[in-house]
Design an enzyme around this catalytic site. Structure first.
Site, PDB file in Angstrom:
ATOM      1  N   LYS A 201     -37.628  40.276   0.299  1.00 34.80           N
ATOM      2  CA  LYS A 201     -38.726  39.666  -0.455  1.00 34.80           C
ATOM      3  C   LYS A 201     -39.497  40.688  -1.277  1.00 34.80           C
ATOM      4  O   LYS A 201     -39.393  41.910  -1.071  1.00 34.80           O
ATOM      5  CB  LYS A 201     -39.660  38.913   0.491  1.00 34.80           C
ATOM      6  N   ARG A 235     -34.785  35.443  10.050  1.00 33.85           N
ATOM      7  CA  ARG A 235     -34.125  34.656   9.003  1.00 33.85           C
ATOM      8  C   ARG A 235     -33.727  35.639   7.907  1.00 33.85           C
ATOM      9  O   ARG A 235     -34.590  36.246   7.270  1.00 33.85           O
ATOM     10  CB  ARG A 235     -35.060  33.579   8.464  1.00 33.85           C
TER      11      ARG A 235
END
Length: 252
Positions: A201, A235
């Protein structure tokens, strides 16, 4: 949890699959590398992503989840959606997990659906929508507000099979993401399993002045810290590296 994006515009190009054969190949790779479950998403939730209809979302994801279930029936599948009709289509097909970035905020029918089908329900903290969340990052006390948000949601849904996700990158500034990591232990007050999704991210690659395809090392660093602070599920886009991280941290 391995990430399987059935979208043309997810922020990390390496996670995108455009058809069923590509998705099956990617699923096989992640399962071979040790994935315990796969998360299938057809709606890009990167900041500013375009909205698509529930019909398009279903058309992107349902054939892929059906093919993976047929090929790998032992692997639990998650549908990454905030739309109850998309979730219902997959639950009717045997998908075991609903991963809802909005915790019911974006579809008032979601909680009723979860109560009806009783799947594992992952609820994430965010504000607004993927289109507006970047402007909604003003908190008086971030961790207290996240905890209060989940406490209210858990009480409202009346469902026990819940996993929480603090929502890294969703209505959080770069520094607020790290505030969550610093105070991660506070999330255990909720007494629910915690999923962490920091994989590649912007909180990583922007801080390091890199691109998403260069953010694997930073992902591993933050996953290591999260595991040490009690995260239960990672995740990730990169299953092999995450499994190595889990194995080594478990030795400490």
């Amino acid at each position: 949890m391995g990430i399987l994006n059935c979208t043309p515009d997810s922020f990390f190009e390496g996670s995108r699959t455009q058809n069923t054969q590509e998705a099956l190949k990617k699923a096989a790779e992640m399962i071979a590398q040790g994935a315990d479950m796969l998360d299938i998403g057809g709606y890009s939730t990167r900041p500013g992503a375009l909205h698509i209809s529930e019909v398009e979302e279903i058309n992107r994801t349902l054939p892929i989840s059906a093919a993976i279930q047929k090929e790998f029936p032992h692997i639990p599948l998650s549908i990454d959606t905030f739309n109850s009709q998309v979730a219902k289509a997959h639950l009717n097909q045997g998908v075991a997990i609903v991963n809802d970035i909005s915790a019911g905020e974006l579809d008032p029918n979601m909680f009723k659906l979860i109560q009806e089908f009783n799947p594992i329900y992952i609820m994430m903290h965010m504000r607004g929508t993927p289109q507006t969340m970047a402007q909604l990052c003003d908190y008086d006390n971030l961790l207290e507000e996240i905890i209060a948000y989940f406490q209210a949601k858990i009480k409202a849904i009346g469902h026990t099979n819940i996993i929480i996700d603090p929502g890294f990158g969703f209505a959080k500034t770069l520094d607020e993401n790290y505030e969550i990591i610093r105070n991660f232990e506070m999330l255990h007050l909720l007494e629910k399993p915690i999923m962490v999704g920091v994989s590649r991210k912007s909180m990583i690659y922007t801080k390091l002045k890199l691109e998403a395809d260069q953010a694997l090392n930073g992902t591993t660093v933050l996953n290591t810290i999260a595991l040490q602070k009690g995260a239960n599920i990672l995740r990730v886009h990169d299953v092999r590296e995450a499994m190595e991280t889990i194995k080594l941290v478990s030795q400490l």
